[in-house]
Design a protein around this motif. Structure first.
Motif, mmCIF file in Angstrom:
data_model
loop_
_atom_site.group_PDB
_atom_site.id
_atom_site.type_symbol
_atom_site.label_atom_id
_atom_site.label_comp_id
_atom_site.label_asym_id
_atom_site.label_seq_id
_atom_site.Cartn_x
_atom_site.Cartn_y
_atom_site.Cartn_z
ATOM 1 N N VAL A 105 31.870 32.548 40.921
ATOM 2 C CA VAL A 105 32.365 33.646 41.769
ATOM 3 C C VAL A 105 31.583 33.397 43.028
ATOM 4 O O VAL A 105 32.478 33.508 44.219
ATOM 5 N N ALA A 106 30.490 33.239 42.900
ATOM 6 C CA ALA A 106 29.512 33.159 43.991
ATOM 7 C C ALA A 106 29.754 31.832 45.011
ATOM 8 O O ALA A 106 29.871 31.891 46.065
ATOM 9 N N THR A 107 30.448 30.843 44.251
ATOM 10 C CA THR A 107 30.747 29.561 45.092
ATOM 11 C C THR A 107 32.229 29.576 45.486
ATOM 12 O O THR A 107 32.839 28.493 45.848
ATOM 13 N N GLY A 108 33.098 30.504 44.859
ATOM 14 C CA GLY A 108 34.450 30.759 45.338
ATOM 15 C C GLY A 108 35.272 30.059 44.080
ATOM 16 O O GLY A 108 36.540 29.932 44.358
ATOM 17 N N ASP A 109 34.654 29.419 43.235
ATOM 18 C CA ASP A 109 35.652 28.578 42.165
ATOM 19 C C ASP A 109 36.416 29.746 41.348
ATOM 20 O O ASP A 109 37.143 29.348 40.373
ATOM 21 N N GLN A 110 36.002 31.149 41.308
ATOM 22 C CA GLN A 110 36.663 32.051 40.383
ATOM 23 C C GLN A 110 37.010 33.139 41.481
ATOM 24 O O GLN A 110 35.976 33.633 42.251
ATOM 25 N N PRO A 111 38.327 33.495 41.490
ATOM 26 C CA PRO A 111 38.632 34.684 42.390
ATOM 27 C C PRO A 111 37.560 35.909 42.337
ATOM 28 O O PRO A 111 37.382 36.099 41.108
ATOM 29 N N GLY A 112 37.277 36.515 43.375
ATOM 30 C CA GLY A 112 36.275 37.718 43.312
ATOM 31 C C GLY A 112 37.375 39.030 43.328
ATOM 32 O O GLY A 112 38.549 38.888 43.838
ATOM 33 N N HIS A 113 36.662 39.903 42.770
ATOM 34 C CA HIS A 113 37.400 41.378 42.579
ATOM 35 C C HIS A 113 36.164 42.239 42.435
ATOM 36 O O HIS A 113 35.011 42.041 42.012
ATOM 37 N N THR A 114 36.600 43.424 42.091
ATOM 38 C CA THR A 114 35.448 44.326 42.023
ATOM 39 C C THR A 114 34.993 44.387 40.563
ATOM 40 O O THR A 114 35.644 44.456 39.341
#
Length: 278
Positions: A105-114
């Motif tokens: 998530v932090a590197t943008g490899d996994q989409p972020g959500h709440t």
């Protein structure tokens, strides 16, 4: 031993990196294609905790579990570069998703959500905060470098992980160290922290040396910061008087483990890594 506070720099017979913390309330998620792992065992008994060892084997016999452990180690090594010690958003991600998924998530490899208590605004601000640090994140390089320096990187579940850290809300994501930890990390009841002024008086130096030497003769490991003044007197006196197995003294330094700091105490750092017979 040496222990640091930024990625590669600190000293018992090993340096540990306390600058990069982490909670680990759950098991980290493995990469896709890897079977999920069972949750870790409940807290160890008081005796096991005191010994500074985890009941889990450091090298899982199951190949899939070994893969999961390596992914966790690499992720946690990266997080020590990426997240500040007091980064609430980062800590919440790790606590919710595990180190591996939190890194994605932090590197943008996994989409972020709440995620739980993290709002969209919090996550966006955190991503913007972490973005400038991405260029320095290379966990494979860091792990190879610490191995070259005669150290390693401990994570929760490793044989010598100090399980007393598990009680901390801001426990480190992992511990970088240099030196020999064959006998493990001294139990809390067998170690004492002793630190003080860099510009110490002769009286302060004498009292520190007396205290540290007497503790050492009883097999107590003295922990300090490798600084000038009281810290150095404490380390030297403990090395001179130590009788027992394991680490005579542990230095938790203010920098990484690739350089001894302050440089004026480089000989002391080397003696700490070598052990009480140096």
């Amino acid at each position: 031993m040496n222990f640091p506070a930024s990625l590669l720099r600190r000293s018992c017979v090993a340096y540990f990196l306390w600058e990069f913390p982490v909670p680990y309330p759950g098991v980290d998620r493995p990469p896709s294609g890897t079977a999920p792992q069972a949750s870790p065992a409940a807290k160890t008994t008081a005796g096991e905790r005191g010994a500074g060892h985890s009941p889990r084997a450091p090298h899982p016999p199951n190949p899939q579990q070994r893969t999961h452990t390596m992914n966790d180690r690499i992720a946690r090594a990266a997080l020590t570069r990426l997240f500040d010690a007091q980064d609430v958003t980062g800590r919440t991600l790790v606590g919710t998703l595990g180190a591996y998924a939190a890194l994605r998530v932090a590197t943008g490899d996994q989409p972020g959500h709440t995620f739980g208590h993290i709002t969209d605004v919090d996550l966006t601000e955190a991503l913007n905060r972490w973005a400038p640090r991405m260029a320095d994140v290379d966990p494979e390089r860091d792990l190879a470098e610490i191995e070259r320096l005669g150290g390693g990187f401990l994570i929760p579940g490793d044989e010598h992980w100090p399980t007393g850290l598990d009680d901390l809300l801001d426990a480190p994501y992992g511990l970088w160290y240099r030196g020999d930890i064959t006998h493990g990390i001294p139990a809390p009841e067998r170690s004492v922290a002793l630190t003080g002024s860099r510009d110490s008086t002769s009286y302060g130096a004498a009292v520190t040396g007396d205290i540290a030497h007497k503790l050492a003769q009883r097999g107590i490991c003295v922990m300090s910061g490798l600084g000038y003044g009281i810290d150095a007197h404490a380390h030297r006196a403990d090395l001179a008087g130590f009788s027992g197995d394991g680490a005579a003294t542990i230095a938790v330094a203010a920098g990484g483990l690739d350089r001894d700091y302050p440089s004026g105490n480089a000989d002391l750092a080397a003696a700490i890594r070598a052990g009480p017979t140096a």
